[in-house]
Enzyme design. Structure first.
Site, short mmCIF file in Angstrom:
data_model
loop_
_atom_site.label_atom_id
_atom_site.label_comp_id
_atom_site.label_asym_id
_atom_site.label_seq_id
_atom_site.Cartn_x
_atom_site.Cartn_y
_atom_site.Cartn_z
CE LYS A 153 6.22 0.29 -0.16
NZ LYS A 153 7.07 0.39 1.11
CD GLN A 159 8.83 3.19 2.64
OE1 GLN A 159 7.95 2.92 2.13
NE2 GLN A 159 9.99 2.23 2.79
CG ASP A 202 4.12 -2.47 5.72
OD1 ASP A 202 4.42 -2.89 4.73
OD2 ASP A 202 4.69 -1.16 6.23
#
Ligand code: NAP
Length: 283
Positions: A53, A97, A120
């Site tokens: 990322k 994460q 997200d």
């Protein structure tokens, strides 16, 4: 002959579009959009995801900020860190994460992220919006799957689509997005009784179950489009999808490889969502 849906190349195109938007934003506001990735603990797979990322941020010009915490951070401390980031005007997107260390309730942590920074798309508010007209920030993997189908020229309206898996982060949102595209959607899960019969009637299959090579060519309808979300590590260290590529490719009309299919799209859509979040916050 099947079409190989090249996620790497399509993701490159998505990132190129984002890069143009990042440049315009940076020129207008004098600072680049910023994504903060939170990593708690030392899960090796998570470290690899976070590194990829960070790399993607570099490609498109997004500022990447990493907040790393040891595995013994408490849920309360983690939520306090997120609240600080929610208030920070220099951070546009926040990504936690997963998985989080044992003892931390993921749901509570994901709910702590401000919906307008939830790149997200996992916050219940964004998930709820997705069920209705559609959210500004939608989950990256599902959005990437829809983009792959569209760019491969797969006819969505009226198609029988089968999603294997019903997780909140992959299966359910994909099913909702396919419904929005006017597919007739069936969701299979571990208690589904006649999955083989259901798959035989599917024009589109999106598999997100995490079972190596469980979907084989004999289960597919001729010409079906197959999107393989699964990432399964075998004992020899190799990565395979949920679909047995070799047998499926003999029957299907189009298929994504693993790796090089859905994975790169997930990261490309994370970049896109970060850009969208930054634009929304400055509108
Ligand atoms: P998950 O939370 O474990 O959900 C798996 C789903 O598959 C569950 O709904 C489960 O049913 C269903 N399932 C399991 N075994 C099944 C079987 N034999 N038949 C039918 N359904 C079955 O996993 P997830 O987070 O959604 O992820 C799914 C896969 O996608 C994993 O391999 C993951 O690594 C991968 N993934 C890839 C990306 C990417 O960027 N490419 C992103 C995210 C996830 P129940 O609900 O009944 O248990």
């Amino acid at each position: 002959m099947y079409t190989l849906i090249d996620g790497k190349e399509i993701a490159r195109q998505v990132r190129a579009d984002v890069k143009v938007r990042v440049k315009a934003f940076t020129e207008k506001y004098g600072k680049a959009p910023a994504l903060c990735v939170i990593l708690a603990g030392d899960n090796p797979a998570s470290k690899v995801y976070v590194a990829s990322k960070e790399k993607a941020c570099g490609w498109v010009g997004i500022r990447s900020v990493a907040k790393k915490f040891s595995a013994d951070i408490t849920e309360k401390e983690l939520i306090e860190e997120i609240q600080k980031l929610n208030q920070d005007p220099d951070i546009n997107g926040i990504l936690v994460q997963l998985p989080l260390p044992k003892g931390i309730n993921e749901e509570n942590v994901l709910r702590a992220v401000a919906p307008e920074k939830d790149v997200d798309g996992f916050h219940p508010m964004n998930a709820g919006e997705l069920m209705r007209a559609g959210a500004m920030l939608e989950p990256c993997t599902p959005a990437g799957c829809i983009e792959l189908l569209k760019r491969a020229g797969v006819e969505l309206s009226g198609a029988n689509a089968v999603v294997i898996g019903r997780s909140n982060i992959v299966g359910k949102p994909i099913a909702m997005m396919l419904l929005r595209e006017n597919c007739t959607v069936t969701i299979c899960h571990s208690k589904t009784k006649n999955m083989k019969d259901i798959l035989k009637n599917a024009d589109i299959i999106v598999s997100a179950m995490g079972r190596p090579r469980a979907v084989t060519g004999d289960m597919l309808k001729d010409g079906a489009a197959v999107i393989d979300v699964g990432i399964n590590r075998l004992e020899d260290g190799s990565i395979v999808g949920d679909v047995d590529f070799e047998s499926a490719a003999k029957v299907c009309g189009a298929i994504t490889p693993v790796p090089g299919g859905v994975g790169p799209m997930t990261i490309a859509f994370l970049m896109k969502n970060t850009m969208t979040a930054a634009e929304m916050q400055n509108a």
